[in-house]
Design a protein around this motif. Structure first.
Motif, mmCIF file in Angstrom:
data_model
loop_
_atom_site.group_PDB
_atom_site.id
_atom_site.type_symbol
_atom_site.label_atom_id
_atom_site.label_comp_id
_atom_site.label_asym_id
_atom_site.label_seq_id
_atom_site.Cartn_x
_atom_site.Cartn_y
_atom_site.Cartn_z
ATOM 1 N N ARG A 47 0.637 -1.318 0.107
ATOM 2 C CA ARG A 47 -0.028 -0.087 0.206
ATOM 3 C C ARG A 47 0.932 1.056 0.062
ATOM 4 O O ARG A 47 0.577 2.281 -0.795
ATOM 5 N N ASP A 51 1.008 4.036 -2.723
ATOM 6 C CA ASP A 51 0.686 5.437 -2.649
ATOM 7 C C ASP A 51 2.029 6.381 -3.032
ATOM 8 O O ASP A 51 1.407 7.508 -3.773
ATOM 9 N N CYS A 54 1.665 6.407 -7.011
ATOM 10 C CA CYS A 54 0.570 7.301 -7.450
ATOM 11 C C CYS A 54 0.689 8.615 -7.193
ATOM 12 O O CYS A 54 0.364 9.572 -8.055
ATOM 13 N N TRP A 55 1.097 9.079 -6.025
ATOM 14 C CA TRP A 55 1.219 10.546 -5.743
ATOM 15 C C TRP A 55 2.247 11.175 -6.541
ATOM 16 O O TRP A 55 2.218 12.315 -7.023
ATOM 17 N N ARG A 103 -6.231 13.210 -0.413
ATOM 18 C CA ARG A 103 -5.370 12.677 0.695
ATOM 19 C C ARG A 103 -6.448 12.467 1.640
ATOM 20 O O ARG A 103 -6.222 11.442 2.509
ATOM 21 N N GLN A 106 -7.570 9.037 1.014
ATOM 22 C CA GLN A 106 -6.501 8.228 1.298
ATOM 23 C C GLN A 106 -6.870 7.626 2.585
ATOM 24 O O GLN A 106 -6.681 6.372 2.845
ATOM 25 N N ARG A 110 -8.437 3.685 3.421
ATOM 26 C CA ARG A 110 -7.854 2.977 4.426
ATOM 27 C C ARG A 110 -8.722 2.193 5.511
ATOM 28 O O ARG A 110 -8.450 0.721 5.768
ATOM 29 N N VAL A 164 -6.688 4.934 -7.598
ATOM 30 C CA VAL A 164 -5.919 4.710 -6.361
ATOM 31 C C VAL A 164 -6.884 4.578 -5.176
ATOM 32 O O VAL A 164 -6.326 3.804 -4.097
ATOM 33 N N ARG A 168 -6.756 1.127 -2.664
ATOM 34 C CA ARG A 168 -6.634 1.020 -1.407
ATOM 35 C C ARG A 168 -7.638 0.176 -0.713
ATOM 36 O O ARG A 168 -7.376 -0.455 0.197
#
Length: 240
Positions: A47, A51, A54-55, A103, A106, A110, A164, A168
């Motif tokens: 993960r 991240d 992707c970021w 963000r 994200q 999760r 993304v 996740r």
């Protein structure tokens, strides 16, 4: 020299003992590999890697669009003039809103918490505005090459922003499913165990019936009748 002797000794072991030792070592390794905590740790590492990639891609895509949006907003303004400088604020305004939403998603992804429709609406609005401002000049001049060139980064950012979140969510599900699959099964409670619990809970004067049995043992309704009959027979035998 000592290691060589140990290797020779191991090679000289009977096949059955050698296979038994290898099987024991393999079982120990597998017990760690299939441990839910180990699996969850591996998923968290994946993960984190997803991240970061992707970021990085989203950041580079938004950085590429910044100059195009500034050119679109500045128009014919002279370089370093107030309108030309102000035009640099347009793309960061849209990008910061988009990054704030991503963000937040994200964290919500999760823990598998679904966001409301306004969140997705704001995200699509920011991405659509970025795409339009990047490609408007190319559409206006009829440059197909420019349209393709300036379409790729915004569309890629759009796809990555949607993907993304799903990634996740699926990684969280993978860790949950893996932990549930490799969770050790609970031992089955036998009839004798239920009977022993009921026997320990019974005191003289207590009426033995299926309802009382279920209360003190938490057994099923079908089993409670048999347990009540068995315990009643024991009590009658003791009295006689």
């Amino acid at each position: 020299m000592i290691r060589r002797r140990e290797g020779v000794a191991a090679a000289g072991q009977p096949p059955v003992r050698r296979l038994a030792r290898e099987a024991a070592e393999a079982a120990e390794v597998r017990s760690y590999q299939t441990d839910p905590d180990v699996i969850a740790l591996r998923v968290e590492r994946v993960r984190a890697e997803v991240d970061r990639l992707c970021w990085t891609g989203i950041g580079l895509g938004l950085a590429f669009t910044m100059a195009n949006v500034q050119h679109f907003a500045a128009g014919d303004a002279a370089a370093w003039s107030l309108p030309w400088l102000t035009a640099w604020l347009l793309d960061p305004t849209v990008s910061l809103v988009l990054l704030a939403i991503l963000r937040a998603e994200q964290v919500t992804a999760r823990w598998q918490v679904r966001t409301g429709p306004w969140v997705r609406c704001a995200k699509w609005l920011a991405l659509t505005a970025t795409y339009v401002m990047n490609t408007w000049s190319s559409y206006a001049t009829g440059s197909l090459a420019g349209v393709v060139l300036h379409s790729v980064p915004p569309l890629l950012v759009f796809a990555a922003a949607e993907a993304v979140t799903d990634l996740r969510d699926k990684l969280t599900q993978a860790a949950t499913v893996a932990g549930r699959v490799h969770e050790p099964p609970k031992p089955r409670t036998l009839f004798a165990d239920y009977l022993a619990d009921a026997r320990a809970a019974w005191t003289p004067g207590v009426t033995i019936n299926p309802a009382w049995i279920r209360k003190v043992t938490s057994c099923s309704r079908g089993l409670s009748s048999k347990l009540a009959a068995a315990l009643s027979a024991e009590v009658q035998e003791e009295r006689s």
